[in-house]
Design a protein around this motif. Structure first.
Motif, short mmCIF file in Angstrom:
data_model
loop_
_atom_site.label_atom_id
_atom_site.label_comp_id
_atom_site.label_asym_id
_atom_site.label_seq_id
_atom_site.Cartn_x
_atom_site.Cartn_y
_atom_site.Cartn_z
N THR A 56 0.80 -1.23 0.00
CA THR A 56 0.00 0.00 0.00
C THR A 56 0.83 1.27 0.00
N HIS A 57 2.06 1.20 0.47
CA HIS A 57 2.88 2.41 0.54
C HIS A 57 3.89 2.40 -0.60
N ASN A 58 4.03 3.55 -1.23
CA ASN A 58 5.00 3.66 -2.31
C ASN A 58 6.36 4.05 -1.75
N GLY A 59 7.32 4.26 -2.66
CA GLY A 59 8.66 4.56 -2.23
C GLY A 59 8.83 5.91 -1.60
N ASN A 60 7.91 6.84 -1.89
CA ASN A 60 8.00 8.15 -1.25
C ASN A 60 7.55 8.10 0.20
N GLN A 61 6.78 7.06 0.56
CA GLN A 61 6.30 6.93 1.93
C GLN A 61 7.18 5.98 2.75
N ILE A 62 7.55 4.83 2.16
CA ILE A 62 8.43 3.86 2.83
C ILE A 62 9.54 3.50 1.86
N ASP A 63 10.74 3.76 2.25
CA ASP A 63 11.90 3.44 1.43
C ASP A 63 12.60 2.23 2.03
N LEU A 64 12.47 1.11 1.35
CA LEU A 64 13.06 -0.15 1.83
C LEU A 64 14.47 -0.28 1.30
N PRO A 88 22.12 -13.99 -1.19
CA PRO A 88 22.37 -12.60 -1.57
C PRO A 88 21.08 -11.79 -1.61
N ALA A 89 21.23 -10.50 -1.34
CA ALA A 89 20.08 -9.58 -1.30
C ALA A 89 20.25 -8.50 -2.36
N THR A 90 19.17 -8.16 -3.04
CA THR A 90 19.17 -7.10 -4.05
C THR A 90 17.95 -6.21 -3.83
N ARG A 91 18.14 -4.93 -4.11
CA ARG A 91 17.04 -3.95 -3.99
C ARG A 91 16.54 -3.60 -5.37
N ASN A 92 15.23 -3.69 -5.56
CA ASN A 92 14.60 -3.41 -6.85
C ASN A 92 13.60 -2.28 -6.68
N VAL A 93 13.53 -1.42 -7.66
CA VAL A 93 12.57 -0.31 -7.69
C VAL A 93 11.73 -0.49 -8.94
N GLU A 101 4.52 6.73 -8.94
CA GLU A 101 5.36 6.56 -7.75
C GLU A 101 6.15 5.26 -7.84
N PRO A 102 7.37 5.25 -7.36
CA PRO A 102 8.17 4.01 -7.35
C PRO A 102 7.75 3.12 -6.18
N TYR A 103 7.93 1.83 -6.39
CA TYR A 103 7.64 0.84 -5.34
C TYR A 103 8.90 -0.02 -5.16
N PRO A 104 9.66 0.26 -4.13
CA PRO A 104 10.89 -0.54 -3.89
C PRO A 104 10.58 -1.84 -3.16
N ASP A 105 11.43 -2.82 -3.38
CA ASP A 105 11.36 -4.08 -2.64
C ASP A 105 12.76 -4.64 -2.51
N VAL A 106 12.93 -5.51 -1.55
CA VAL A 106 14.20 -6.20 -1.31
C VAL A 106 13.97 -7.69 -1.54
N THR A 107 14.77 -8.28 -2.43
CA THR A 107 14.63 -9.69 -2.79
C THR A 107 15.85 -10.46 -2.31
N TYR A 108 15.59 -11.48 -1.51
CA TYR A 108 16.64 -12.39 -1.03
C TYR A 108 16.56 -13.68 -1.85
N THR A 109 17.66 -14.08 -2.44
CA THR A 109 17.73 -15.30 -3.25
C THR A 109 18.43 -16.38 -2.45
N LEU A 110 17.70 -17.41 -2.09
CA LEU A 110 18.25 -18.52 -1.31
C LEU A 110 18.83 -19.56 -2.27
N LEU A 111 20.14 -19.74 -2.23
CA LEU A 111 20.83 -20.68 -3.12
C LEU A 111 20.98 -22.01 -2.41
#
Length: 339
Positions: A56-64, A88-93, A101-111
């Motif tokens: 519900t919150h975009n990147g201007n409200q919550i920056d992950l 490894p962790a990567t940040r995607n916008v 509005e941008p919507y950021p997220d953090v993706t963890y890839t479990l190898l």
């Protein structure tokens, strides 16, 4: 979350600092699902992605943002089947078409990598050892009556192993590597059993069979017999089939027209006086000729049957080496693809 009973987070306190920073630790257990590729089972590795973002919150409200480049695995509990190589962790916008509005997220890839030692010692090695038993069916003597039984027994054993593989593997559209090896091996054993039946039919050709064709005599009894080192008692792989001195070996085709006793009878006829020999009677000559003819036909039938048996023996030895080579190549290909 892939949890069927999705519930809210636990009620925990919020830590408020004098500089305005707020810390809220909310423990939760999240269940996730990922697509599993079993193409190289049991030597496969998986990549499971866990994406954390706000609905519900975009990147201007919550920056992950992720503080570390990889996930913290200090509390990870070791698993007997899977080995964790990293997280490894990567940040995607992401910007959707509906909103600016941008919507950021953090993706963890479990190898993950599967521990293959259990499957190697319980499924792969027994299959390889059983596969090497299949070509030995060509080495069994045809008169033993166990050639077809060995092929069918090996085929049933591989079927049981394939069922065990199917039970220990998740359903998937892709055929696993060990499954391909089992199918190829079962196809090879089916072909070897069919060839064994054909060769046994050749071996048991009776006296009424046709003589061996000239091309088969030249190709199988001469070239393939020397190549596969198949020879009778008293012969060797490199020596010709005729004995030294120009005399024919026992059972050779060049000595088929003569029979013991015919020369002696002729000598007696030539050296016997006409008045004192009973061999000149017509009835006795007919009987001797009939006996000699029966003996020649019997020797010809034995020679023809022996040639067909040798053809079957040469074909058995040739297909044995061919199938040994096929089993070896398939095992090397499987291990090479796994590496």
């Amino acid at each position: 979350s892939a949890d069927e009973h999705f519930g809210g987070s636990m009620e925990t306190n919020v830590v408020l600092r004098s500089d305005g920073h707020i810390t809220w630790d909310s423990p939760a257990i999240t269940k996730s699902s990922c697509k599993v590729d079993v193409s190289y089972f049991p030597f496969d590795g998986q990549q499971c992605r866990l994406t954390f973002g706000s609905w519900t919150h975009n990147g201007n409200q919550i920056d992950l943002r992720n503080q570390l480049d990889s996930g913290d695995l200090t509390d990870f509990v070791e698993n007997v089947e899977w080995e964790v190589l990293g997280m490894p962790a990567t940040r995607n916008v992401i910007t959707y078409g509906c909103c600016s509005e941008p919507y950021p997220d953090v993706t963890y890839t479990l190898l993950l990598r599967r521990r293959a030692s259990f499957y190697i010692f319980n499924l792969l090695l027994p299959c390889i050892m059983v596969s090497f038993l299949a070509p030995l069916g060509f080495y069994l003597p045809a008169d033993s009556g166990e050639k077809v039984s060995l092929g069918v027994t090996v085929l049933l054993a591989l079927t049981v192993f394939q069922l065990l593989v199917a039970e220990s593997m998740p359903p998937s559209e892709s055929v696993p590597l060990i499954g391909k090896y089992y199918i190829a091996t079962m196809t090879m054993i089916t072909a070897s059993t069919a060839l064994t039946i054909f060769i046994m039919n050749v071996h048991h050709c009776g006296p009424g069979a046709r003589p061996v064709p000239p091309w088969a005599r030249r190709l199988i009894l001469h070239h393939l017999a020397r190549l596969c080192c198949v020879y009778e008692v008293g012969e060797s792989c490199k020596s010709p089939q005729r004995a030294p001195g120009g005399r024919a070996a026992p059972g050779d085709a060049g000595a088929a027209g003569d029979s013991p006793g015919e020369g002696q009878v002729g000598a007696e006829v030539r050296g016997c006086p006409w008045d004192h020999c009973l061999c000149h009677h017509d009835a006795l000559l007919r009987n001797v000729g009939y006996i000699a003819g029966c003996f020649r036909r019997h020797r010809a039938n034995q020679r023809r049957t022996g040639e067909w048996k040798k053809v079957a023996k040469v074909m058995d030895r040739f297909f044995m080496w061919v199938f040994f080579l096929m089993v070896f190549l398939m095992s090397v290909l499987v291990l090479g693809n796994a590496a």
